[in-house]
Design a protein around this motif. Structure first.
Motif, PDB file in Angstrom:
ATOM      1  N   VAL A 119       0.769  -1.352   0.070  1.00  0.00           N
ATOM      2  CA  VAL A 119       0.046  -0.046   0.080  1.00  0.00           C
ATOM      3  C   VAL A 119       0.811   1.106   0.195  1.00  0.00           C
ATOM      4  O   VAL A 119       0.742   2.283  -0.744  1.00  0.00           O
ATOM      5  N   PRO A 120       2.048   1.240   0.616  1.00  0.00           N
ATOM      6  CA  PRO A 120       2.689   2.733   0.721  1.00  0.00           C
ATOM      7  C   PRO A 120       3.398   2.849  -0.493  1.00  0.00           C
ATOM      8  O   PRO A 120       3.336   3.903  -0.956  1.00  0.00           O
ATOM      9  N   VAL A 121       3.790   1.787  -1.051  1.00  0.00           N
ATOM     10  CA  VAL A 121       4.422   1.986  -2.623  1.00  0.00           C
ATOM     11  C   VAL A 121       3.570   2.366  -3.653  1.00  0.00           C
ATOM     12  O   VAL A 121       3.468   3.427  -4.350  1.00  0.00           O
ATOM     13  N   LEU A 122       2.392   1.595  -3.669  1.00  0.00           N
ATOM     14  CA  LEU A 122       1.331   2.071  -4.377  1.00  0.00           C
ATOM     15  C   LEU A 122       0.791   3.475  -4.210  1.00  0.00           C
ATOM     16  O   LEU A 122       0.546   4.124  -5.384  1.00  0.00           O
ATOM     17  N   SER A 123       0.624   3.781  -3.206  1.00  0.00           N
ATOM     18  CA  SER A 123       0.031   5.211  -2.719  1.00  0.00           C
ATOM     19  C   SER A 123       0.960   6.115  -3.536  1.00  0.00           C
ATOM     20  O   SER A 123       0.670   7.245  -4.023  1.00  0.00           O
ATOM     21  N   VAL A 124       2.284   6.042  -3.292  1.00  0.00           N
ATOM     22  CA  VAL A 124       3.226   7.058  -3.899  1.00  0.00           C
ATOM     23  C   VAL A 124       3.190   7.162  -5.314  1.00  0.00           C
ATOM     24  O   VAL A 124       3.271   7.971  -6.042  1.00  0.00           O
ATOM     25  N   CYS A 125       2.963   5.697  -5.785  1.00  0.00           N
ATOM     26  CA  CYS A 125       3.072   5.649  -7.463  1.00  0.00           C
ATOM     27  C   CYS A 125       1.653   6.357  -7.916  1.00  0.00           C
ATOM     28  O   CYS A 125       1.852   7.051  -8.986  1.00  0.00           O
ATOM     29  N   VAL A 126       0.719   6.115  -7.466  1.00  0.00           N
ATOM     30  CA  VAL A 126      -0.603   6.608  -7.945  1.00  0.00           C
ATOM     31  C   VAL A 126      -0.444   8.080  -7.635  1.00  0.00           C
ATOM     32  O   VAL A 126      -1.087   8.939  -8.516  1.00  0.00           O
ATOM     33  N   GLY A 127       0.104   8.723  -6.527  1.00  0.00           N
ATOM     34  CA  GLY A 127       0.259  10.209  -6.382  1.00  0.00           C
ATOM     35  C   GLY A 127       1.148  10.824  -7.434  1.00  0.00           C
ATOM     36  O   GLY A 127       0.935  11.774  -7.997  1.00  0.00           O
ATOM     37  N   VAL A 128       2.256  10.290  -7.679  1.00  0.00           N
ATOM     38  CA  VAL A 128       3.171  10.577  -8.675  1.00  0.00           C
ATOM     39  C   VAL A 128       2.216  10.723 -10.318  1.00  0.00           C
ATOM     40  O   VAL A 128       2.398  11.552 -10.817  1.00  0.00           O
ATOM     41  N   ALA A 129       1.545   9.640 -10.429  1.00  0.00           N
ATOM     42  CA  ALA A 129       0.725   9.307 -11.698  1.00  0.00           C
ATOM     43  C   ALA A 129      -0.330  10.589 -11.667  1.00  0.00           C
ATOM     44  O   ALA A 129      -0.401  11.222 -12.779  1.00  0.00           O
ATOM     45  N   ALA A 130      -0.749  11.011 -10.562  1.00  0.00           N
ATOM     46  CA  ALA A 130      -1.899  11.911 -10.504  1.00  0.00           C
ATOM     47  C   ALA A 130      -1.064  13.266 -10.802  1.00  0.00           C
ATOM     48  O   ALA A 130      -1.903  14.351 -11.441  1.00  0.00           O
ATOM     49  N   LEU A 131      -0.028  13.543 -10.341  1.00  0.00           N
ATOM     50  CA  LEU A 131       0.759  14.850 -10.384  1.00  0.00           C
ATOM     51  C   LEU A 131       0.922  14.862 -11.824  1.00  0.00           C
ATOM     52  O   LEU A 131       0.757  15.852 -12.430  1.00  0.00           O
ATOM     53  N   PHE A 132       1.615  14.045 -12.594  1.00  0.00           N
ATOM     54  CA  PHE A 132       1.520  13.923 -14.069  1.00  0.00           C
ATOM     55  C   PHE A 132       0.417  14.193 -15.086  1.00  0.00           C
ATOM     56  O   PHE A 132       0.301  14.857 -15.802  1.00  0.00           O
ATOM     57  N   MET A 133      -0.762  13.734 -14.432  1.00  0.00           N
ATOM     58  CA  MET A 133      -1.936  13.823 -15.234  1.00  0.00           C
ATOM     59  C   MET A 133      -2.438  15.353 -15.034  1.00  0.00           C
ATOM     60  O   MET A 133      -3.290  15.797 -16.115  1.00  0.00           O
ATOM     61  N   VAL A 134      -2.292  15.857 -13.894  1.00  0.00           N
ATOM     62  CA  VAL A 134      -2.275  17.348 -13.807  1.00  0.00           C
ATOM     63  C   VAL A 134      -1.494  18.064 -14.606  1.00  0.00           C
ATOM     64  O   VAL A 134      -1.835  19.000 -15.524  1.00  0.00           O
ATOM     65  N   LEU A 135      -0.214  17.933 -14.537  1.00  0.00           N
ATOM     66  CA  LEU A 135       0.714  18.756 -15.254  1.00  0.00           C
ATOM     67  C   LEU A 135       0.841  18.485 -16.774  1.00  0.00           C
ATOM     68  O   LEU A 135       0.893  19.645 -17.505  1.00  0.00           O
ATOM     69  N   GLN A 136       0.298  17.440 -17.280  1.00  0.00           N
ATOM     70  CA  GLN A 136       0.182  17.408 -18.766  1.00  0.00           C
ATOM     71  C   GLN A 136      -0.943  18.225 -19.290  1.00  0.00           C
ATOM     72  O   GLN A 136      -1.153  18.364 -20.724  1.00  0.00           O
ATOM     73  N   SER A 137      -1.814  18.775 -18.375  1.00  0.00           N
ATOM     74  CA  SER A 137      -2.829  19.527 -18.886  1.00  0.00           C
ATOM     75  C   SER A 137      -2.356  20.859 -19.583  1.00  0.00           C
ATOM     76  O   SER A 137      -3.088  21.623 -20.162  1.00  0.00           O
ATOM     77  N   LYS A 138      -1.080  21.061 -19.353  1.00  0.00           N
ATOM     78  CA  LYS A 138      -0.593  22.284 -20.145  1.00  0.00           C
ATOM     79  C   LYS A 138      -0.476  22.233 -21.765  1.00  0.00           C
ATOM     80  O   LYS A 138      -0.099  23.198 -22.485  1.00  0.00           O
ATOM     81  N   ILE A 139      -0.574  20.797 -22.022  1.00  0.00           N
ATOM     82  CA  ILE A 139      -0.813  20.552 -23.516  1.00  0.00           C
ATOM     83  C   ILE A 139      -2.185  20.695 -23.921  1.00  0.00           C
ATOM     84  O   ILE A 139      -2.988  19.657 -23.226  1.00  0.00           O
ATOM     85  N   ALA A 140      -2.619  21.265 -24.863  1.00  0.00           N
ATOM     86  CA  ALA A 140      -3.926  21.624 -25.145  1.00  0.00           C
ATOM     87  C   ALA A 140      -4.802  20.205 -25.365  1.00  0.00           C
ATOM     88  O   ALA A 140      -5.653  20.286 -24.688  1.00  0.00           O
ATOM     89  N   VAL A 141      -4.172  19.373 -26.082  1.00  0.00           N
ATOM     90  CA  VAL A 141      -4.938  18.132 -26.257  1.00  0.00           C
ATOM     91  C   VAL A 141      -5.205  17.284 -24.952  1.00  0.00           C
ATOM     92  O   VAL A 141      -6.149  16.424 -24.912  1.00  0.00           O
ATOM     93  N   LEU A 142      -4.441  17.558 -23.973  1.00  0.00           N
ATOM     94  CA  LEU A 142      -4.466  16.719 -22.885  1.00  0.00           C
ATOM     95  C   LEU A 142      -4.819  17.830 -21.737  1.00  0.00           C
ATOM     96  O   LEU A 142      -4.916  17.372 -20.547  1.00  0.00           O
ATOM     97  N   SER A 143      -5.513  18.941 -21.977  1.00  0.00           N
ATOM     98  CA  SER A 143      -6.122  19.629 -20.951  1.00  0.00           C
ATOM     99  C   SER A 143      -7.262  19.598 -20.100  1.00  0.00           C
ATOM    100  O   SER A 143      -7.785  20.219 -19.283  1.00  0.00           O
TER     101      SER A 143
END
Length: 158
Positions: free
Chosen positions: A78-102
């Motif tokens: 659970v701790p490892v998965l939680s960190v990995c999900v958090g990192v994925a969420a971070l990138f899902m938000v950051l990618q929104s700087k690209i118009a098609v992924l906004s």
């Protein structure tokens, strides 16, 4: 018929066909297509909504895949998965700087759908992707069909 009734009719017809095909010969998660269908309208519809939905949903699938792969590579739990999900969420938000992924909700819904299908229902990544793309395309088709069957306003003098 007004546009909203036309949209209701077109969605009713197409979703019945989708359900039959998905649950029958295609063996796809019907609800995954419906998630993408909703994303299409939430993303604004038309061609822009279609491209944003497909791109964001599929990016979410990719981030979910990478998060699960990384979690397994680092020993799981659970701790490892939680960190990995958090990192994925971070990138899902950051990618929104690209118009098609906004369309941020599309990425999160794509990721959640993929994890639910693959991990929760023992489905496959491929079937998840096919269902998400099909749902977005059906959203586009339902909007186009509604436009074709809606009553056009009469022009003055006609």
């Amino acid at each position: 018929m007004d546009v909203l009734v036309a949209l209701a009719v077109s969605i009713g017809i197409l979703i019945a066909a989708w359900t039959y095909v998905a649950l029958g010969p295609a063996a796809l998660p019907v609800w995954a297509g419906i998630v993408a269908w909703g994303c299409f309208f939430a993303a604004g519809g038309k061609t822009t909504g279609l491209t944003k939905t497909i791109a964001s949903n599929l990016s979410g699938v990719l981030w979910a895949y990478l998060a699960l792969l990384a979690a397994n590579s680092f020993g799981g739990g659970v701790p490892v998965l939680s960190v990995c999900v958090g990192v994925a969420a971070l990138f899902m938000v950051l990618q929104s700087k690209i118009a098609v992924l906004s369309f941020i909700p599309g990425a999160f819904l794509g990721a959640a759908t993929a994890v639910s299908v693959v991990v929760g229902a023992n489905g496959t990544w491929t079937r998840t992707i096919v269902a998400l793309v099909a749902g977005a395309v059906l959203g586009y088709l339902s909007e186009a069909l509604a436009g074709a069957i809606a009553r056009k306003p009469r022009r003055a003098g006609v």
